[in-house]
Scaffold this active site. Sequence first.
Site, mmCIF file in Angstrom:
data_model
loop_
_atom_site.group_PDB
_atom_site.id
_atom_site.type_symbol
_atom_site.label_atom_id
_atom_site.label_comp_id
_atom_site.label_asym_id
_atom_site.label_seq_id
_atom_site.Cartn_x
_atom_site.Cartn_y
_atom_site.Cartn_z
ATOM 1 N N HIS A 29 0.817 -1.216 0.000
ATOM 2 C CA HIS A 29 0.000 0.000 0.000
ATOM 3 C C HIS A 29 0.850 1.266 0.000
ATOM 4 O O HIS A 29 0.340 2.364 -0.134
ATOM 5 C CB HIS A 29 -0.919 0.037 1.222
ATOM 6 N N ASP A 117 -4.890 7.213 2.433
ATOM 7 C CA ASP A 117 -5.531 5.952 2.071
ATOM 8 C C ASP A 117 -6.925 5.932 2.716
ATOM 9 O O ASP A 117 -7.088 6.398 3.844
ATOM 10 C CB ASP A 117 -4.668 4.809 2.626
ATOM 11 N N GLN A 325 4.088 -7.891 -16.445
ATOM 12 C CA GLN A 325 2.717 -7.853 -16.971
ATOM 13 C C GLN A 325 2.462 -6.694 -17.944
ATOM 14 O O GLN A 325 1.869 -6.876 -19.000
ATOM 15 C CB GLN A 325 1.725 -7.786 -15.808
ATOM 16 N N HIS A 340 -8.307 -11.848 -13.199
ATOM 17 C CA HIS A 340 -9.231 -11.814 -12.071
ATOM 18 C C HIS A 340 -9.818 -10.411 -11.879
ATOM 19 O O HIS A 340 -10.680 -10.213 -11.040
ATOM 20 C CB HIS A 340 -8.548 -12.301 -10.792
ATOM 21 N N TRP A 343 -8.227 -3.901 -9.957
ATOM 22 C CA TRP A 343 -8.232 -2.662 -10.740
ATOM 23 C C TRP A 343 -6.913 -2.453 -11.470
ATOM 24 O O TRP A 343 -6.866 -1.940 -12.593
ATOM 25 C CB TRP A 343 -8.601 -1.469 -9.874
ATOM 26 N N SER A 345 -4.951 -4.676 -12.856
ATOM 27 C CA SER A 345 -4.953 -5.443 -14.104
ATOM 28 C C SER A 345 -5.904 -4.833 -15.131
ATOM 29 O O SER A 345 -5.566 -4.718 -16.313
ATOM 30 C CB SER A 345 -5.352 -6.893 -13.840
ATOM 31 N N GLU A 348 -4.368 -1.596 -16.490
ATOM 32 C CA GLU A 348 -3.224 -1.857 -17.372
ATOM 33 C C GLU A 348 -3.696 -2.414 -18.708
ATOM 34 O O GLU A 348 -3.218 -2.008 -19.764
ATOM 35 C CB GLU A 348 -2.235 -2.819 -16.692
ATOM 36 N N GLN A 365 -13.738 -7.251 -7.573
ATOM 37 C CA GLN A 365 -13.429 -7.749 -8.914
ATOM 38 C C GLN A 365 -14.665 -8.010 -9.785
ATOM 39 O O GLN A 365 -14.656 -7.677 -10.979
ATOM 40 C CB GLN A 365 -12.533 -8.990 -8.820
HETATM 41 C C1 LIG Z 1 -2.440 3.265 -10.852
HETATM 42 O O1 LIG Z 1 -2.769 2.153 -11.613
HETATM 43 C C2 LIG Z 1 -1.737 1.673 -12.413
HETATM 44 C C3 LIG Z 1 -2.289 0.602 -13.297
HETATM 45 O O2 LIG Z 1 -2.848 -0.380 -12.563
HETATM 46 C C4 LIG Z 1 -0.634 1.168 -11.522
HETATM 47 O O3 LIG Z 1 0.438 0.660 -12.303
HETATM 48 C C5 LIG Z 1 -0.147 2.329 -10.710
HETATM 49 O O4 LIG Z 1 0.841 1.886 -9.841
HETATM 50 C C6 LIG Z 1 -1.298 2.927 -9.924
HETATM 51 N N1 LIG Z 1 -0.813 4.138 -9.308
HETATM 52 C C7 LIG Z 1 -1.153 4.502 -8.090
HETATM 53 C C8 LIG Z 1 -0.580 5.789 -7.634
HETATM 54 O O5 LIG Z 1 -1.893 3.846 -7.399
#
Ligand SMILES: *[C@@H]1O[C@H](CO)[C@@H](O)[C@H](O)[C@H]1NC(C)=O
Length: 447
Positions: A29, A117, A325, A340, A343, A345, A348, A365
């Site tokens: 986190h 958070d 990935q 799965h 968020w 995945s 991306e 999910q």
């Molecule tokens: C935002 O999402 C992307 C794609 O999943 C991830 O690579 C990135 O680390 C995330 N960034 C933050 C700041 O959570």
Amino acid sequence: MTQVENHELSKLKQDEVAIVMVPLPAQGHLNQLLQLSCLISSYHHPVYYVGLATHNRQARIALNPSNISKLHFHDLPNPELIAFETIWDASMHLRDPIASFIRDISSKVRRVIVVHDPMMSYNVQDVSSLPNAESYIFNNISVFSCYIIMCLFLKTSVQHEEELLKKLYSFEGVTTDEAMDLSDSQHPYMDIRSGDIHNTSKVIERKYIDSMEQAELSLNKKQWAIGPILPTKLDYISNKEDVCLDWLNKQPPRSVLYVSFGTTTSLSDRQIKELAMGLEQSKQRFIWVLRDADRGDIDRKVELPQGFEERVKGVGLVVREWTPQLQILAHSSTGGFMSHCDWTSCLESITMGVPIGVWPIHTNQPINGFLVTDILKVGLLVRDWGKREEVVSASTIQNVVRKLMASEEGDTIRKRAEELGEAVRQSTEKGGAFQIELDSFIAHITR
Ligand SMILES: *[C@@H]1O[C@H](CO)[C@@H](O)[C@H](O)[C@H]1NC(C)=O
Ligand SMILES: *[C@@H]1O[C@H](CO)[C@@H](O)[C@H](O)[C@H]1NC(C)=O
Ligand SMILES: *[C@@H]1O[C@H](CO)[C@@H](O)[C@H](O)[C@H]1NC(C)=O
């Protein structure tokens, strides 16, 4: 407080706006708010990252020197001193040290902005007692799932969304009791916040960002979509050998299905057999990331049907270690992703323009999956959440894989995914939606 920090606080100027980042102090986190800190620090306002001393030490190692010099790290007392049992207990015991730090800063500057958070809402509640402090939640989940979860929490189905909510199968089993308890414990303090920042793009979720902004739902909280925040350089491992990328280089364009359920998910032995048979029978090319993480029993080795790897040789590649990935999704030979649908995945895959075979396993999910299949229409359902007690059969898997990878319908979905990905990537370029949102957030907090 260390002397270095005293010195830094004394350098703060009265007319300044200071930003304080409060991550959930748990592995997995920390990185999110660290990334965001680096982005925000380029606007030249002082940024403080508040974490346990051990975590801050790790963070400093992970960052490059130019970023370290732009951030200030504030160490919270280490776990031994607080003696908590789990991370969830910890997240309820940091209120005092965090409050005193925010109070110190607030007395020296024009305004303090706390970005935290969602699970740290309890710990930052003292923001509400400071006249020049305000807080914002950083969400690393889809806005659509935030929105749906909010509807569930408020136990009111929003009028014009009734149709949508009806179509969403029962959300029973979407979260664990533990997660629900934790959310319940944070929920009363979430109202303190002035708004939300989301790791998503308006290109993907504009409708639900707008819905979130509606007064009766989120009490008029402001919303920003500052995402996707991806590593800018995709070629960082290109000078290293990678089995998957090497293999992809030899395959035809858009022909390979990438199958991965993340690091913390395991399927049952029976489900793995069905999946293996389904992939084999589909006769489509695939890369299957088969890791048996988080099972507890390290000795368990996933059993594939006898001779499987031999039979699929040349068509399918089974990998048991970490895979790049994002690079795989960005590769021109990749034409589908069975996922799965956490968020990360989804985001991306969408950004790289790859359609998704949706196989939700837990938490939000299935909601992300619904966004992918029914709203964005860039994927097909493999595992129906309504039938989650059942094993997904080889024939179901085979059918969906064929449909996704080798049918007209699949091609249409892939085309839509490519167009959406192109639009998302463009939105992260100079002057695009991403920058507009980030600028807008900075303008708002420094108003
Ligand atoms: C935002 O999402 C992307 C794609 O999943 C991830 O690579 C990135 O680390 C995330 N960034 C933050 C700041 O959570
Ligand atoms: C965003 O959240 C996902 C899922 O919780 C996590 O895997 C990912 O690492 C997060 N992003 C960052 C930058 O930490
Ligand atoms: C750190 O700084 C560099 C530019 O100096 C930037 O490209 C990179 O994305 C920054 N962020 C992180 C998390 O290292």
